[in-house]
Structures are given as C-alpha cells and as structure tokens.
Design an enzyme around this catalytic site. Sequence first.
Site, PDB file in Angstrom:
ATOM      1  N   ARG A  32     -16.538  21.804  18.358  1.00 23.86           N
ATOM      2  CA  ARG A  32     -16.940  22.098  19.740  1.00 23.86           C
ATOM      3  C   ARG A  32     -15.848  22.754  20.589  1.00 23.86           C
ATOM      4  O   ARG A  32     -16.123  23.731  21.288  1.00 23.86           O
ATOM      5  CB  ARG A  32     -17.470  20.842  20.433  1.00 23.86           C
ATOM      6  N   ASP A  61     -21.717  16.108  22.519  1.00 26.07           N
ATOM      7  CA  ASP A  61     -21.370  17.526  22.459  1.00 26.07           C
ATOM      8  C   ASP A  61     -21.348  18.202  23.832  1.00 26.07           C
ATOM      9  O   ASP A  61     -20.518  19.058  24.091  1.00 26.07           O
ATOM     10  CB  ASP A  61     -22.308  18.257  21.492  1.00 26.07           C
ATOM     11  N   ASP A  64     -33.885  24.696  20.163  1.00 26.63           N
ATOM     12  CA  ASP A  64     -33.325  24.432  21.499  1.00 26.63           C
ATOM     13  C   ASP A  64     -32.674  25.661  22.110  1.00 26.63           C
ATOM     14  O   ASP A  64     -32.957  26.024  23.247  1.00 26.63           O
ATOM     15  CB  ASP A  64     -32.260  23.316  21.430  1.00 26.63           C
TER      16      ASP A  64
HETATM   17  N1  ARG Z   1     -22.450  12.007  16.251  1.00 24.23           N
HETATM   18  C1  ARG Z   1     -21.677  13.156  15.947  1.00 24.23           C
HETATM   19  C2  ARG Z   1     -20.694  13.464  17.030  1.00 24.23           C
HETATM   20  O1  ARG Z   1     -20.856  13.004  18.112  1.00 24.23           O
HETATM   21  C3  ARG Z   1     -22.503  14.375  15.607  1.00 24.23           C
HETATM   22  C4  ARG Z   1     -23.340  14.933  16.730  1.00 24.23           C
HETATM   23  C5  ARG Z   1     -24.253  16.049  16.333  1.00 24.23           C
HETATM   24  N2  ARG Z   1     -25.196  15.595  15.353  1.00 24.23           N
HETATM   25  C6  ARG Z   1     -26.306  16.243  14.994  1.00 24.23           C
HETATM   26  N3  ARG Z   1     -26.974  15.741  14.020  1.00 24.23           N
HETATM   27  N4  ARG Z   1     -26.722  17.321  15.579  1.00 24.23           N
HETATM   28  O2  ARG Z   1     -19.757  14.195  16.841  1.00 24.23           O
END
Ligand code: ARG
Length: 389
Positions: free
Chosen positions: A92, A121, A13
């Site tokens: 993040r 995210d 990505d």
């Molecule tokens: N569900 C988790 C969150 O919202 C992780 C998100 C990222 N997950 C991933 N497999 N890239 O914090």
Amino acid sequence: MSKVILAYSGGLDTTCALHWLKQQGYSVVCFMADLGQGHDAAIVKEKALAAGALKVYVKDLREEFIQDFVLPSLKANAIYEGKYLLATALGRPLIAKHLVDIAHREKAKFVAHGSTGKGNDQVRFEVSVKILDPQLEIIAPVRIWQFKSREEEIEYAKKYNLPVDVTKKKPYSIDENLWGVSIEAGILENLSVEPPESAYQITKNPSAHAGFPRYLDIYFQKGVPKKIDARAYKLIDLIKELNNLGGLYGIGRTDVVENRLVGIKSREIYEAPAATILYSAHKDLEGLVSDRMMQHFKEMISLKYSELVYDGLWYSPLKEALDKFVDATQKNVTGSIKVKLFKGSCTVVARKSSFSLYKKEMATYGKEDKFDKKLAKGFIEIWGMPYRK
Ligand code: ARG
C-alpha cells in the site's frame, strides 16, 4: 473539471468507482500498479479506458516493491501477530507513493482509492498520501456511495455497460502480490468452517503431497537472500522460485483471526510460500550470528516494525529509524541455511556461517569440552545474589 488519480485494479469496486467519480463531475486518470499480482496489464488498461478513464498509467513496480519494501521487512523479521507476513500491507505505501507522483505530474488535486470503510488499506493509503503530500485531497468512493452490496454494484455496472466480469461468481476478496496472497470474505467469515481447499490460490494442499521432502540451501549475504542451492538469483527471481517450490509443498498457509486497526477482528487466510521460507531461514541465521542480547532485542524491534507496517506508518520517522537499526543488525547475517519442505512445513535443519557464534568446543558434552565448569559455581552465586533473602 477537477482531475482525480484513481488507484485502479480492474476489479468491480474500482471500475464502479471510476464511473461513479465521473458522475460526480471528475475527470479520472487511472493508475494500475503491478506488484506481481498476475493481472494482464493490457487488459486492465483496456477496461479502464472502456469504463471512461481519461488516461491510464500502468507501472511495473515489482523491483521497487521487492528492494524497498519487502527486503527491509525481511531483514526486520516482520510478521504481524505471528502469522501474517504483511504482503498486502507492504504494497500500500508503495502504491500511495506513485499515486502522489502521478498526481503531481498530472497537476491533480485529488487522489482516490477503492478500499472499504472498515479495512486497514484505507488507512495505509490515506496516511501515506498525507505524509507525502498533505495538500492532496483523498476521495474514497466505496465509503460514500449508495451501494450496499456487491449485487448493487453489479447492477450499476450493468446499467452503464461497465466492463466487469460478473459471470464468474467471486466467492472471496483476494489481494495478491509477489510476497503473498490475502484471501477473505465469503464462507471464511464463518469461524467454525475450515477454509475450503478452493480458496487457496498459489499453494497445493500440503496433505495431498505424498512424496519426499525437498531440501533447499538458502544463502544470505548481509541479510539479503542471494542463492538457492549455490545458484545465484536476482532477488525477484529468487522469490518467484521459492513461491513455486514452496507452493508445491503447501508452504506458507496461515488461517488467522487478526486484529484490524479499526478495532474489529477479522478472519483472513494467507499464502506466502517464499516469504515463509525466507523468514524462517533469515531469522535462524540471524540468531546464529547474533549475541543473546542483540537477538532478544531484535525480537522487540520485529514486533514494533510489524505493527508499524500493518498500521500504515511506513513513512513514519520511527519506521525510518528502525530501518537504520535493522541494517546494523545485518552486518554478519551471511551464510547458508538448509530448510526442509515437507507437507506444508518449512523446517530449518542445518546452518553454516563464518560469523557463527556457536563454538562446538564450548557446547559439546563430549571429551573435547573446553567449557570451564568450575567457573559456573561463582557465576551462579553472583547471578542469583540479588534475589536471595
Ligand atoms: N488483512 C490484510 C491486511 O490488512 C489483508 C487485507 C486485504 N485483503 C483482501 N483479501 N483483499 O493487510
């Protein structure tokens, strides 16, 4: 040419995003944050340059992550929906902070990230960036571009000779840092299927472990884990050690259908050996040294704290105020907790603290009992009085 700072991971990505941004007429500076995800920084940097980055910043943020994000969350006993210790969510706002710093240093007006349009995210990145600098413009290529699938991105990468690893079929989307691993997509989207063993990245299959339990003494000082079995560690090393040990016993796996901020339910599996051990031990010790009112009130704070972290509100005034409260609750959280690791479970089996509010002579059913049972009658009478007809 406008300059944009892209939060870059080296994956498909963000590599496509890099090239795509260039095609939209931006010059792209990449920023790779090391939160302990185990990627080789030199290789990621190489990739970014090969895909056309003007410049690449690689920052080792592991120490800052542990001290300023993981530790406050541990002290708060933050856990989302009872199962997710928030590894991704805690990373993040830290990445956003450095994205903003680099934008300032590079005098860029734009920042970009590779999150999708339906995840949490994007919210965490963008809300954080806007709190830290409302002037910055945010670009989310994955939300705008024409590609509808991973295959189309791979086509694009091939067409422009971008350095992406397309040979290995990647069955999952994985986010990893020192506090845990988040794994989603692929077969996991089928709720009636048990996660295949191969989906797990850092933990061994708990049932495959036939051996003996492993006991560990975790010593905390004012809520901060300091020692394992009387041996002192720097926090970051203590976490690494517990990830290794816990991983061997299959500790910290969870399988969750969680409520995303954007209104959908999604299935994710998590691995968080160190986080699980420390969360259990810390919460238990805190209970031992806190009075009942405090302990129960803290439960509510933990719940709210976990929501704020999950919801991308790390830099909100409420989160800041709660940190002050949480710190006040850590004053007496000093002592040792013995945990037993066995076949995927981490159980607290013994406790020791000079701040313990447990008084054996009050609790005992033996003859040393000092509890004045005669007082109980009056207590009960008054306690129940308001409810009597
Ligand atoms: N569900 C988790 C969150 O919202 C992780 C998100 C990222 N997950 C991933 N497999 N890239 O914090």
